[in-house]
Design a protein around this motif. Structure first.
Motif, short mmCIF file in Angstrom:
data_model
loop_
_atom_site.label_atom_id
_atom_site.label_comp_id
_atom_site.label_asym_id
_atom_site.label_seq_id
_atom_site.Cartn_x
_atom_site.Cartn_y
_atom_site.Cartn_z
N PRO A 44 1.27 8.76 1.24
CA PRO A 44 0.05 9.45 0.84
C PRO A 44 -1.18 8.87 1.56
N TYR A 45 -2.16 9.71 1.73
CA TYR A 45 -3.41 9.37 2.41
C TYR A 45 -4.05 8.15 1.75
N GLY A 46 -4.50 7.20 2.55
CA GLY A 46 -5.06 5.94 2.05
C GLY A 46 -6.12 6.08 0.98
N PRO A 47 -7.17 6.90 1.21
CA PRO A 47 -8.18 7.05 0.17
C PRO A 47 -7.63 7.65 -1.14
N MET A 48 -6.62 8.51 -1.03
CA MET A 48 -5.99 9.05 -2.26
C MET A 48 -5.24 7.95 -2.98
N GLN A 49 -4.52 7.13 -2.21
CA GLN A 49 -3.81 6.00 -2.83
C GLN A 49 -4.79 5.07 -3.55
N ALA A 50 -5.93 4.79 -2.92
CA ALA A 50 -6.91 3.88 -3.51
C ALA A 50 -7.48 4.45 -4.80
N ALA A 51 -7.82 5.73 -4.80
CA ALA A 51 -8.37 6.37 -6.00
C ALA A 51 -7.33 6.39 -7.12
N ALA A 52 -6.09 6.68 -6.78
CA ALA A 52 -5.02 6.71 -7.77
C ALA A 52 -4.76 5.31 -8.31
N ARG A 53 -4.71 4.33 -7.42
CA ARG A 53 -4.47 2.94 -7.82
C ARG A 53 -5.54 2.45 -8.80
N ALA A 54 -6.78 2.88 -8.58
CA ALA A 54 -7.87 2.49 -9.47
C ALA A 54 -7.67 3.02 -10.90
N ARG A 55 -6.84 4.05 -11.02
CA ARG A 55 -6.53 4.62 -12.35
C ARG A 55 -5.15 4.20 -12.85
N GLY A 56 -4.50 3.34 -12.09
CA GLY A 56 -3.21 2.82 -12.54
C GLY A 56 -1.99 3.55 -12.03
N TYR A 57 -2.15 4.41 -11.02
CA TYR A 57 -1.03 5.14 -10.45
C TYR A 57 -0.70 4.59 -9.07
N ASP A 58 0.56 4.27 -8.85
CA ASP A 58 0.99 3.72 -7.57
C ASP A 58 1.69 4.80 -6.76
N LEU A 59 1.10 5.18 -5.64
CA LEU A 59 1.66 6.21 -4.76
C LEU A 59 2.35 5.61 -3.54
N SER A 60 2.33 4.29 -3.43
CA SER A 60 2.71 3.63 -2.18
C SER A 60 4.16 3.88 -1.75
N ASN A 61 5.05 4.13 -2.69
CA ASN A 61 6.46 4.34 -2.30
C ASN A 61 6.79 5.80 -2.01
N LEU A 62 5.84 6.70 -2.16
CA LEU A 62 6.09 8.13 -1.91
C LEU A 62 5.96 8.45 -0.42
#
Length: 143
Positions: A44-62
């Motif tokens: 996933p796109y870096g800024p989307m990952q960062a925004a999601a991570r800030a809310r507790g969602y980890d997209l890094s393995n997708l």
């Protein structure tokens, strides 16, 4: 229930929706895909990952993958992020297939890759997921 979230490139909205739905409705089997194939294999796109991570969602393995006709038989529900994605999905529907295709929210989920509003995108996805969660808890269909 197997649910597929679909956006354009599978690097912003649909992976975020996948992560949010997995967190809110853990007994769903959720995946994501894009109608386009430009980003296949990409995270996933870096800024989307960062925004999601800030809310507790980890997209890094997708990793991005492209929607295929086989997804109509592999999933019980397909969730499109906007009307154009829904149209693109429906254009591939095999004759006789009845898999429901629904929009994620009452309005299109704007693509933050273009709008740069990653938090606004997540707000819409989380609100829609909460409604699905409430329906699921009451025994109603997710959508």
């Amino acid at each position: 229930m197997q649910v597929l979230c679909v956006c354009l490139g599978n690097i912003c909205r649909s992976p975020a929706a996948e992560a949010v739905l997995r967190a809110m409705i853990p007994d769903l089997d959720v995946d994501s895909a894009g109608t386009g194939g430009w980003h296949v294999g990409d995270p996933p796109y870096g800024p989307m990952q960062a925004a999601a991570r800030a809310r507790g969602y980890d997209l890094s393995n997708l990793r991005a993958r492209q929607f295929s006709v086989a997804d109509f038989t592999g999933f019980d529900l397909i969730i499109a992020m906007d009307a154009q994605n829904m149209s693109d999905i429906e254009s591939q529907r095999p004759a006789g297939n009845a898999t429901p295709v629904r929009l994620m929210a009452a309005t299109d989920v704007p693509d933050p890759y273009y709008t740069r509003d990653f938090d606004g995108c997540l707000d819409i996805i989380e609100n829609a997921a909460r409604l699905m969660q409430q329906a699921h808890k009451s025994g109603s269909p997710v959508l």
